[in-house]
Design an enzyme around this catalytic site. Structure first.
Site, PDB file in Angstrom:
ATOM      1  N   HIS A   1      61.996 -41.660  50.614  1.00  0.00           N
ATOM      2  CA  HIS A   1      62.649 -42.936  50.307  1.00  0.00           C
ATOM      3  C   HIS A   1      64.078 -42.709  49.813  1.00  0.00           C
ATOM      4  O   HIS A   1      64.440 -41.628  49.335  1.00  0.00           O
ATOM      5  CB  HIS A   1      61.848 -43.702  49.247  1.00  0.00           C
TER       6      HIS A   1
ATOM      7  N   GLU B   1      53.131 -41.574  45.468  1.00  0.00           N
ATOM      8  CA  GLU B   1      53.605 -40.446  44.674  1.00  0.00           C
ATOM      9  C   GLU B   1      52.598 -40.116  43.573  1.00  0.00           C
ATOM     10  O   GLU B   1      51.775 -40.946  43.184  1.00  0.00           O
ATOM     11  CB  GLU B   1      54.977 -40.774  44.064  1.00  0.00           C
TER      12      GLU B   1
END
Length: 230
Positions: free
Chosen positions: A31, A107
């Site tokens: 990202h 994550e």
């Protein structure tokens, strides 16, 4: 949903070798930046869920344009966290594909370390940090997710993608911990190698998987698409 193999350019700008016919290629996109990224603050799944910053949005667009120019991607699969979703949505718009979500790509949870820099962790919890770096079975911040657990769910997410998109190319939008893990697993490298890979915000890497599941890293940490988009 469709998928092919994607030729790439390596981090140094050289053409990456094409994947073998019949292999499934996972193109790994980290990202873009959030407000925490330039500060080096730990941002896992256990803290706030920050959005992309203005810089991160520009980075996501630049990566999306590169992927559209390169062609071949037939599915976009993302972590559920907002920063990954925003990055994936930019790619989906340019590629004309709907973003799929896989919870296994989230994550790691860094427990009490969320929001700190590693320098702050080193100052406040030096023994805990040393133990975490030495063993994938140690939970960061005492209550976080071990890298062994991250490896198990990352491998399951990978296997789902390989089963769903055989012989195709899938864009995987996720986070540094998961993407480093997918690269480590492809290399058959030890857990300590996680600390020896640089994966910049909005960087592209790729792993080709043959029918027997064996992986081959095709390129790593390509950020050439960001050079004119700082």
């Amino acid at each position: 949903m469709r998928i092919d193999s994607v030729p790439g350019r390596g981090a140094a700008g050289a053409d990456a070798p094409a994947a073998r016919p019949g292999s499934t290629t996972l193109v790994l996109l980290r990202h873009g930046e959030t407000a925490l990224t330039p500060q080096g603050r730990i941002s896992g799944s256990g803290g706030s869920d920050p959005a992309l910053s203005e810089t991160g949005l520009r980075q996501a667009e630049a990566a999306a344009r590169r992927l559209a120019e390169r062609g071949g991607v037939r599915a976009v699969v993302s972590s559920p966290l907002r920063r990954a979703q925003q990055t994936a949505e930019a790619a989906g718009r340019h590629l004309g594909l709907e973003v799929q979500v896989d919870e296994g790509l989230v994550e790691a949870d860094f427990g009490a370390w969320e929001g700190l820099t590693f320098a702050e962790v080193r100052e406040r919890h030096p023994d805990d940090l040393a133990a975490w770096r030495a063993s994938p079975d140690v939970a960061p911040g005492g209550t976080g997710e071990t890298f062994s657990a991250v490896a198990r769910r990352s491998a399951l997410a990978r296997d789902r993608l390989l089963a769903r998109y055989p012989g195709q190319t899938v864009l995987v939008v996720s986070h540094v911990g998961v993407l480093r893990t997918l690269l480590r697993l492809a290399l058959g490298a030890p857990a300590a190698s996680l600390f020896r890979m640089e994966l910049s915000a909005a960087s592209l890497s790729a792993v080709a998987h043959d029918g027997d599941g064996s992986g081959s890293v095709r390129f790593l940490n390509d950020t050439s698409h960001l050079e004119d988009h700082h």
